[in-house]
Design a protein around this motif. Structure first.
Motif, mmCIF file in Angstrom:
data_model
loop_
_atom_site.group_PDB
_atom_site.id
_atom_site.type_symbol
_atom_site.label_atom_id
_atom_site.label_comp_id
_atom_site.label_asym_id
_atom_site.label_seq_id
_atom_site.Cartn_x
_atom_site.Cartn_y
_atom_site.Cartn_z
ATOM 1 N N GLU A 106 0.509 -0.924 0.168
ATOM 2 C CA GLU A 106 0.127 -0.031 -0.279
ATOM 3 C C GLU A 106 0.822 1.327 -0.228
ATOM 4 O O GLU A 106 1.753 1.185 0.533
ATOM 5 C CB GLU A 106 -0.658 -0.081 1.615
ATOM 6 C CG GLU A 106 -1.903 -1.144 1.581
ATOM 7 C CD GLU A 106 -3.037 -0.897 0.253
ATOM 8 O OE1 GLU A 106 -3.058 0.229 -0.178
ATOM 9 O OE2 GLU A 106 -3.696 -1.822 0.032
ATOM 10 N N PRO A 107 0.368 2.193 -0.439
ATOM 11 C CA PRO A 107 -0.715 2.118 -1.380
ATOM 12 C C PRO A 107 -0.230 1.681 -2.956
ATOM 13 O O PRO A 107 0.644 1.808 -3.110
ATOM 14 C CB PRO A 107 -0.741 3.712 -1.278
ATOM 15 C CG PRO A 107 0.866 4.463 -1.652
ATOM 16 C CD PRO A 107 1.234 3.176 -0.984
ATOM 17 N N ARG A 108 -1.888 1.747 -3.370
ATOM 18 C CA ARG A 108 -1.907 0.252 -4.701
ATOM 19 C C ARG A 108 -1.339 1.634 -5.584
ATOM 20 O O ARG A 108 -1.003 2.663 -5.925
ATOM 21 C CB ARG A 108 -2.987 -0.224 -4.774
ATOM 22 C CG ARG A 108 -4.278 -0.591 -4.160
ATOM 23 C CD ARG A 108 -2.939 -1.579 -3.621
ATOM 24 N NE ARG A 108 -3.052 -1.964 -4.517
ATOM 25 C CZ ARG A 108 -2.203 -3.679 -4.641
ATOM 26 N NH1 ARG A 108 -1.215 -4.121 -3.470
ATOM 27 N NH2 ARG A 108 -2.424 -4.912 -5.000
ATOM 28 N N PHE A 109 -0.902 1.123 -7.278
ATOM 29 C CA PHE A 109 0.001 1.090 -7.983
ATOM 30 C C PHE A 109 0.750 2.175 -7.987
ATOM 31 O O PHE A 109 1.241 2.749 -9.326
ATOM 32 C CB PHE A 109 -1.619 2.156 -8.697
ATOM 33 C CG PHE A 109 -2.313 1.773 -8.682
ATOM 34 C CD1 PHE A 109 -3.090 -0.296 -9.440
ATOM 35 C CD2 PHE A 109 -3.746 1.869 -8.030
ATOM 36 C CE1 PHE A 109 -4.245 0.014 -9.792
ATOM 37 C CE2 PHE A 109 -5.374 1.237 -8.245
ATOM 38 C CZ PHE A 109 -5.511 0.184 -9.036
ATOM 39 N N ILE A 110 1.801 1.424 -7.173
ATOM 40 C CA ILE A 110 3.584 2.114 -6.832
ATOM 41 C C ILE A 110 3.559 1.464 -8.627
ATOM 42 O O ILE A 110 3.777 0.086 -8.045
ATOM 43 C CB ILE A 110 3.692 1.920 -5.423
ATOM 44 C CG1 ILE A 110 3.382 3.561 -5.061
ATOM 45 C CG2 ILE A 110 5.511 1.770 -5.528
ATOM 46 C CD1 ILE A 110 3.492 2.948 -3.194
ATOM 47 N N GLU A 111 4.708 2.400 -8.868
ATOM 48 C CA GLU A 111 5.938 1.078 -10.449
ATOM 49 C C GLU A 111 7.018 2.441 -9.829
ATOM 50 O O GLU A 111 7.545 3.140 -10.214
ATOM 51 C CB GLU A 111 5.429 2.068 -11.747
ATOM 52 C CG GLU A 111 6.425 1.018 -12.299
ATOM 53 C CD GLU A 111 6.227 -0.503 -12.289
ATOM 54 O OE1 GLU A 111 6.556 -0.605 -13.202
ATOM 55 O OE2 GLU A 111 5.122 -0.231 -12.596
ATOM 56 N N ASP A 112 7.920 1.295 -8.589
ATOM 57 C CA ASP A 112 9.208 1.995 -8.270
ATOM 58 C C ASP A 112 10.152 0.548 -8.974
ATOM 59 O O ASP A 112 9.929 -0.436 -8.440
ATOM 60 C CB ASP A 112 9.124 2.158 -7.026
ATOM 61 C CG ASP A 112 10.961 2.492 -6.014
ATOM 62 O OD1 ASP A 112 11.718 2.429 -6.725
ATOM 63 O OD2 ASP A 112 10.313 3.343 -5.602
ATOM 64 N N PRO A 113 11.177 1.436 -9.673
ATOM 65 C CA PRO A 113 11.926 0.502 -9.888
ATOM 66 C C PRO A 113 12.781 -0.777 -9.195
ATOM 67 O O PRO A 113 13.205 -2.243 -9.257
ATOM 68 C CB PRO A 113 12.695 0.354 -11.471
ATOM 69 C CG PRO A 113 12.135 2.006 -11.673
ATOM 70 C CD PRO A 113 11.323 2.418 -10.645
ATOM 71 N N GLU B 99 -5.754 13.623 -1.168
ATOM 72 C CA GLU B 99 -6.339 12.302 -2.077
ATOM 73 C C GLU B 99 -4.737 11.450 -2.244
ATOM 74 O O GLU B 99 -4.694 12.299 -3.266
ATOM 75 C CB GLU B 99 -8.062 12.511 -1.860
ATOM 76 C CG GLU B 99 -7.961 11.351 -2.790
ATOM 77 C CD GLU B 99 -9.401 10.743 -3.209
ATOM 78 O OE1 GLU B 99 -10.079 10.329 -4.219
ATOM 79 O OE2 GLU B 99 -10.337 11.666 -3.278
ATOM 80 N N PHE B 100 -5.163 10.575 -3.038
ATOM 81 C CA PHE B 100 -3.733 9.874 -3.477
ATOM 82 C C PHE B 100 -4.519 10.174 -5.123
ATOM 83 O O PHE B 100 -5.662 9.902 -5.256
ATOM 84 C CB PHE B 100 -3.712 8.385 -3.338
ATOM 85 C CG PHE B 100 -3.497 8.289 -2.362
ATOM 86 C CD1 PHE B 100 -2.107 8.794 -1.923
ATOM 87 C CD2 PHE B 100 -3.072 7.394 -1.149
ATOM 88 C CE1 PHE B 100 -0.746 8.569 -0.577
ATOM 89 C CE2 PHE B 100 -2.541 6.757 0.020
ATOM 90 C CZ PHE B 100 -1.603 7.695 0.069
ATOM 91 N N LYS B 101 -3.843 10.975 -6.001
ATOM 92 C CA LYS B 101 -3.365 10.446 -6.909
ATOM 93 C C LYS B 101 -3.480 8.896 -7.883
ATOM 94 O O LYS B 101 -2.098 9.177 -7.663
ATOM 95 C CB LYS B 101 -3.094 11.489 -7.537
ATOM 96 C CG LYS B 101 -3.443 12.145 -9.530
ATOM 97 C CD LYS B 101 -3.292 13.120 -9.916
ATOM 98 C CE LYS B 101 -3.247 14.352 -11.071
ATOM 99 N NZ LYS B 101 -2.804 13.113 -12.009
#
Length: 308
Positions: free
Chosen positions: A77-84, A174-176
């Motif tokens: 969490e949070p969702r949809f993180i794209e961290d290489p 709010e998270f974008k």
């Protein structure tokens, strides 16, 4: 097929994965294993699992297709993180899991990455020496994409915007979450999208052809800054020594997999390396269309048999 949860011991959540078994699988025997990594915004239920995972398992490999942390059925969490950096760490945790399985030969573990998963696979293999062979299908360097087309060729401006958004979220906003693709091919055309890659991505992900509940193609801009400063091929001239098979289509688009494939073949320290160009087919054709996928597998299967 068996669905498993792999503990990410560093971050205290689980990575979801599907294990695809060879025909007549026997748990008392040992098998070579392949880690299959999905594209950016995708999931294990799409091309990495239901196409390449299934096909390679039929050829005698144990194949584990996993969802990236923060995405699909995996935790974080949070969702949809794209961290290489975190995406690469997922490979280590999946490898940790494989070496505990009595039916996996720990000295015969390979990796296959599709699209952004290809860049992550290459980067992971440089420092994860338990990976003995590296294959990619239309592999892309996500860091390069972020510095170029994904930020409108304005990485500094994008970093400033990301910083502002992260500050806002730290203060309670709010998270974008951004949708990376239009909702339909028709809407993509209405919006003026003309390049092959984003059009074909929309046709794959936003129609019954490839749509899956967890393949949502979403990302949090406040957590994308690390990707702009990351490069999948950094130190490949020194650290990427495993046998390497890079498959690309010659119908090029904006995402640059053909370009990246040529670059990594030139830079890799691997003594055994091959660039396979599938003529007449594009990036997204190689996700699931039988003819180009068959041509890719015709190279990948003997590559893994020889090197695992």
């Amino acid at each position: 097929m068996e669905t498993v949860k792999i503990r990410n011991r560093d971050m205290s959540w689980d990575i979801a994965a599907d294990i695809h078994f060879p025909p007549d699988f026997d748990r008392s025997k040992t098998y070579p294993a392949i880690i299959s990594a999905h594209p950016i915004g995708s999931c294990k239920d799409q091309t990495s699992g239901n196409v390449y995972g299934v096909a390679l398992a039929r050829e005698g490999f144990v194949v584990i297709a996993f969802d990236a942390s923060f995405q699909g059925s995996s935790g974080g969490e949070p969702r949809f993180i794209e961290d290489p950096t975190l995406r690469v760490e997922d490979f280590r945790h999946v490898t940790d899991y494989l070496v505990t399985l009595p039916y996996v030969d720990e000295n015969r573990i390979g990796v296959l990455g599709i699209c952004g998963g290809g860049g992550y696979s290459i980067n992971a293999a440089m420092t994860e020496r338990r990976i003995k062979a590296v294959g990619t299908v239309t592999g892309a360097n996500y860091g390069r994409l972020m510095r170029e087309g994904f930020t409108g060729y304005d990485p500094i401006g994008a970093l400033e915007a990301m910083a502002r958004q992260r500050t806002a979220e730290a203060r309670g906003a709010e998270f974008k979450v951004d949708d990376l693709l239009p909702p339909s091919p028709a809407e993509a055309r209405r919006l003026g999208v003309t390049d092959r890659d984003p059009l074909e991505a929309t046709e794959y992900y936003r129609t019954p052809r490839g749509r899956q509940p967890n393949g949502l193609n979403r990302s949090m801009p406040s957590h994308q800054a690390a990707a702009i400063g990351w490069d999948a091929f950094h130190l490949a001239e020194v650290l990427l020594t495993q046998p390497l098979c890079v498959v690309v289509g010659d119908q090029v688009g904006a995402f640059g997999a053909y370009r990246d494939g040529c670059e990594i073949i030139g830079r890799a320290a691997s003594k055994k390396k091959e660039l396979v160009v599938i003529e007449g087919w594009s990036h997204y054709d190689l996700y699931d269309k039988p003819e180009p996928v068959g041509q890719a597998l015709a190279k990948l299967i003997p590559f893994y048999r020889e090197n695992l």
